[in-house]
Design an enzyme around this catalytic site. Structure first.
Site, PDB file in Angstrom:
ATOM      1  N   THR A  48      30.327  23.781  45.052  1.00  0.00           N
ATOM      2  CA  THR A  48      30.521  23.913  46.495  1.00  0.00           C
ATOM      3  C   THR A  48      29.614  22.955  47.273  1.00  0.00           C
ATOM      4  O   THR A  48      28.414  22.871  46.992  1.00  0.00           O
ATOM      5  CB  THR A  48      30.217  25.360  46.930  1.00  0.00           C
ATOM      6  N   SER A 119      29.698  26.066  39.326  1.00  0.00           N
ATOM      7  CA  SER A 119      29.833  26.940  40.483  1.00  0.00           C
ATOM      8  C   SER A 119      31.311  27.080  40.867  1.00  0.00           C
ATOM      9  O   SER A 119      32.112  27.492  40.022  1.00  0.00           O
ATOM     10  CB  SER A 119      28.954  26.384  41.629  1.00  0.00           C
ATOM     11  N   GLN A 120      31.708  26.721  42.081  1.00  0.00           N
ATOM     12  CA  GLN A 120      33.130  26.795  42.452  1.00  0.00           C
ATOM     13  C   GLN A 120      33.982  25.994  41.452  1.00  0.00           C
ATOM     14  O   GLN A 120      35.118  26.381  41.130  1.00  0.00           O
ATOM     15  CB  GLN A 120      33.337  26.258  43.877  1.00  0.00           C
ATOM     16  N   ASP A 203      20.967  34.877  39.606  1.00  0.00           N
ATOM     17  CA  ASP A 203      21.876  33.957  40.315  1.00  0.00           C
ATOM     18  C   ASP A 203      22.742  34.765  41.290  1.00  0.00           C
ATOM     19  O   ASP A 203      23.418  35.709  40.875  1.00  0.00           O
ATOM     20  CB  ASP A 203      22.758  33.233  39.280  1.00  0.00           C
ATOM     21  N   HIS A 215      20.464  29.287  40.715  1.00  0.00           N
ATOM     22  CA  HIS A 215      21.797  28.651  40.723  1.00  0.00           C
ATOM     23  C   HIS A 215      21.707  27.123  40.645  1.00  0.00           C
ATOM     24  O   HIS A 215      22.713  26.457  40.380  1.00  0.00           O
ATOM     25  CB  HIS A 215      22.557  29.070  41.983  1.00  0.00           C
TER      26      HIS A 215
END
Ligand SMILES: *[C@@H]1O[C@H](CO)[C@@H](O)[C@H](O)[C@H]1NC(C)=O
Ligand SMILES: *[C@@H]1O[C@H](CO)[C@@H](O)[C@H](O)[C@H]1NC(C)=O
Length: 239
Positions: A48, A119-120, A203, A215
């Site tokens: 992200t 992540s995303q 996280d 993270h």
């Protein structure tokens, strides 16, 4: 010192030459013949708010490319925006992963494939392969790439996946809790031998914690282990 310097120059030269002679396939050029297909191809999905391209997890992709000099890679082309666009962008991202995968495999059905996402970016890749938590979690609910379509996917690495489910056999890292967009338990069972999903306790996105720093540490903590695992998977797939 001097010797080391020249050795480095020489290996750099050799590396550059082997990249050039590999003539990496442009996936946008459908006239290329299959013999231009790379033996190994990486798909890389950034996290992200990272700028378009590979993002920070490109450092893991680079380690894999160093071990596989004829390999090629492409970044997943999706917005990767934060809230309030996140849910929409996960849907766009799942479609992008699926379309880029389908396009590449239609040209190069025999290349060994690697998925790398942060992540995303981890969420869209694993949602495409496993299905997601449903429309409210940004997904379609069911896989958009089946195991038989993805039979050449040798390795999938996720770092800090918000779709993380605690206690799965493919989990790596210290997390004991689910992510904020956890998919159903067992959703990735078909890919159990092909996934390493790294998530650490604390996280906020993959493990229900509250420490942002956690993270941001996956590449630093796990690139070495993850790249070794990916390279082993590539070797087994090519055997
Ligand atoms: C892929 O592999 C199969 C089985 O070895 C072979 O018959 C086919 O020609 C290959 N396809 C391409 C495009 O290289
Ligand atoms: C957050 O995690 C980092 C890295 O593990 C650690 O150094 C730091 O102390 C943690 N912060 C809090 C508030 O626990």
């Amino acid at each position: 010192m001097v010797l080391l310097y020249y050795n480095n120059l020489i290996s750099f030269g050799l590396l550059a030459a082997s990249f050039a002679s590999a003539a990496p396939l442009s996936v946008h050029d459908s006239k290329k013949q299959p013999d231009n297909c790379a033996p190994v191809h990486l798909f890389v999905a950034r996290g992200t708010s990272e700028s378009p391209g590979d993002g920070s997890i490109g450092s893991l992709a680079q380690l894999v490319l160093q071990e596989n000099p004829e390999a090629t890679q492409e970044a997943i082309d999706y917005p990767a925006a934060p809230f309030p666009f996140y849910i929409t962008d996960v849907s766009i991202g799942i479609k992008a992963v699926t379309n880029q995968f389908m396009h590449y495999t239609s040209l190069c059905p025999n290349s060994t494939l690697v998925f790398i996402g942060y992540s995303q970016g981890a969420q869209i890749m694993l949602d495409a392969l496993c299905g997601s938590g449903g429309p409210l979690k940004g997904g379609t609910g069911s896989p958009t790439i089946t195991k038989s379509q993805g039979k050449n996917i040798a390795a999938v690495v996720g770092y800090g996946d918000p779709g993380h489910v605690a206690g799965e056999s493919w989990d790596q890292g210290t997390a004991k809790a689910d992510g904020i967009f956890a998919r159903p338990a067992g959703a990735c069972n078909a890919w159990a031998n092909n996934i390493h999903s790294y998530c650490d306790a604390g996280d906020p996105y993959c493990a229900g914690g509250s420490n942002q720093t956690i993270h941001l540490q996956y590449t630093h903590k796990y690139n070495s282990a993850a790249s070794q695992w990916v390279n082993g998977q590539i070797v087994s797939a090519s055997a």
